[in-house]
Motif scaffolding. Sequence first.
Motif, short mmCIF file in Angstrom:
data_model
loop_
_atom_site.label_atom_id
_atom_site.label_comp_id
_atom_site.label_asym_id
_atom_site.label_seq_id
_atom_site.Cartn_x
_atom_site.Cartn_y
_atom_site.Cartn_z
N ASN A 6 0.82 -1.20 0.00
CA ASN A 6 0.00 0.00 0.00
C ASN A 6 0.86 1.25 0.00
O ASN A 6 2.04 1.22 0.34
N ARG A 7 0.24 2.36 -0.34
CA ARG A 7 0.92 3.64 -0.30
C ARG A 7 1.07 4.13 1.13
O ARG A 7 0.25 3.79 2.00
N PRO A 8 2.08 4.94 1.41
CA PRO A 8 2.13 5.58 2.72
C PRO A 8 0.96 6.55 2.89
O PRO A 8 0.28 6.90 1.92
N ALA A 9 0.74 6.97 4.11
CA ALA A 9 -0.30 7.96 4.37
C ALA A 9 0.06 9.30 3.72
O ALA A 9 1.24 9.62 3.54
N THR A 10 -0.95 10.06 3.37
CA THR A 10 -0.72 11.41 2.86
C THR A 10 -0.47 12.36 4.04
O THR A 10 -0.76 12.04 5.20
N ILE A 11 0.06 13.53 3.74
CA ILE A 11 0.29 14.52 4.78
C ILE A 11 -1.05 14.95 5.41
O ILE A 11 -1.15 15.14 6.61
N LYS A 12 -2.09 15.07 4.58
CA LYS A 12 -3.40 15.43 5.12
C LYS A 12 -3.91 14.37 6.10
O LYS A 12 -4.49 14.69 7.15
N GLU A 13 -3.71 13.10 5.76
CA GLU A 13 -4.13 12.03 6.66
C GLU A 13 -3.32 12.05 7.95
O GLU A 13 -3.87 11.82 9.04
N LEU A 14 -2.03 12.33 7.83
CA LEU A 14 -1.19 12.45 9.02
C LEU A 14 -1.65 13.61 9.90
O LEU A 14 -1.78 13.45 11.12
N GLU A 15 -1.90 14.75 9.29
CA GLU A 15 -2.33 15.92 10.05
C GLU A 15 -3.64 15.64 10.79
O GLU A 15 -3.78 15.98 11.98
N HIS A 16 -4.59 15.02 10.10
CA HIS A 16 -5.88 14.74 10.73
C HIS A 16 -5.72 13.77 11.89
O HIS A 16 -6.32 13.95 12.96
N SER A 17 -4.89 12.76 11.72
CA SER A 17 -4.69 11.79 12.79
C SER A 17 -4.07 12.45 14.02
O SER A 17 -4.47 12.17 15.15
N VAL A 18 -3.08 13.31 13.81
CA VAL A 18 -2.45 14.01 14.93
C VAL A 18 -3.46 14.91 15.63
O VAL A 18 -3.55 14.94 16.87
N GLU A 19 -4.24 15.65 14.85
CA GLU A 19 -5.23 16.56 15.44
C GLU A 19 -6.25 15.79 16.27
O GLU A 19 -6.61 16.21 17.39
#
Length: 356
Positions: free
Chosen positions: A102-115
Motif C-alpha cells: 500500500n501507499r504511505p499515508a498522505t500529509i493530510k491524513e497524518l495531520e488529521h490523525s495528529v489533530e
Amino acid sequence: MDFCIGTCAKIDQVDLVKQAEDLGVTHFGVGEGPLLFSDPYQQMAIAATRTSTINLGTMVTNPLTRSAPVTANSIATLNSLAPGRTFLGIGTANNALRSMGNRPATIKELEHSVEVSRGLLRGERVTHRWHGQETEIEFLDTNGLWYDVKDVPVWVAAGGPKGLKAAAALADAVIYCLGPQPDMIKLVRRELDKAVADAGRPEGSVKLISLTWFYQTQPGETWEDGITNGFGSGPISSCITNAGFMNEHIDELGAPIVEASTQAAMAYLGDPSAADQPHYLDTWAKYLRGLDPAHKPLITKELVDYWCMYGGPEELQQQTQVMTDSGVDLVSVFLSNPFTAERDVNDIGTSILAHA
C-alpha cells in the motif's frame, strides 16, 4: 544527557528497555509494522511494568493501520501503566504500509490523525473523518477507570518539506533521519525553525530528534564491519526518507551525497514499472533483519559516514557532541539489527552516556 533508543517491536526483547533505563537512556521508542514486527503496544505495556523512569512511546505508528481513536486509546492505556512518561510518535509509514503493498499515508491524513489523537488525549470533543463519515467523538471515561486521558508529547517523523511543515505546525518534536553531519543537521534545523515561525508558534517550541544508525567498532574493524555486524541495511532507510528533501537542497548539500543517497534508495525500491520488479513481500521480507547480502554493494562508505554513528568510544562521543552542537535537541539511535540489540544498548550506555 537525554538520549533515545529506538527498536522494532520484538516481544521477547522487553528486557532491553530495562537494560536501557539502567544505563541512563531517557527515552525508548518502538517501531510498528503489522507484517514485519511484534505489536509495539504489547511490548511497551510489559516494559512499563518493569521500569520506573524511562519514557515510552511509538517510533513510529501511522494514521492508516490504526485509526486515530485507536491510537489515542492505546496511548491513554499505556499512560495508565507509565503515567507521565508516555509519548506518541507517528509518521506516514514507509515500512508498515509499503510492506503491505500500500501507499504511505498522505500529509493530510497524518495531520488529521495528529489533530484527532491529540484532541482526544486532551479530553476534547473532536471531529473525526473515517470511511467517508464525519462524526464528533470524545473519550467517554472521564474518571480514569479505563485509561488515563492526558496530553502527551507528540513526535512526528518527517522526511520531506511537506512533512516538516506539517510537523512544525502540530508536533512537539520532529523525528528526522540524520547522521553526524553538521551541514545536513543545520539545514534541517533552519528549515524546521522557519516552518515553526511560519506556523505562528514560539521559537524553539518544536524539538529536533535525530534518527541515526549505530555501531561501536572493535579494534581493527572498519566501516564495512559496521554494515556486516551492526546496522545492516539501515542507512538505505535514511536515503529513502530523505531523497526528496535532499534533491530540493542539492546546491547546499552537494551533488555527490544527494546523488549517492538517491541512487541507493532507487536501487533498493526498484523500478515499479520494470517487468522483473520483485514482489513487495519479497522486498520487505528482509527489512531490518540484519544485513541482506544483496544490499551490501549499495551501502558505500560515503553513505555510512553520512547517516551513521560508528567507531570507537571516543569517536562515538565526538559524533554525539557534533550532533547536539549542530542543532539536534535529542540524539536518538535506531537499532536495526535485533540480533545485536542487547550489545548495542550496552555500548551506548558505557561508551556514550557514562561520559556525558
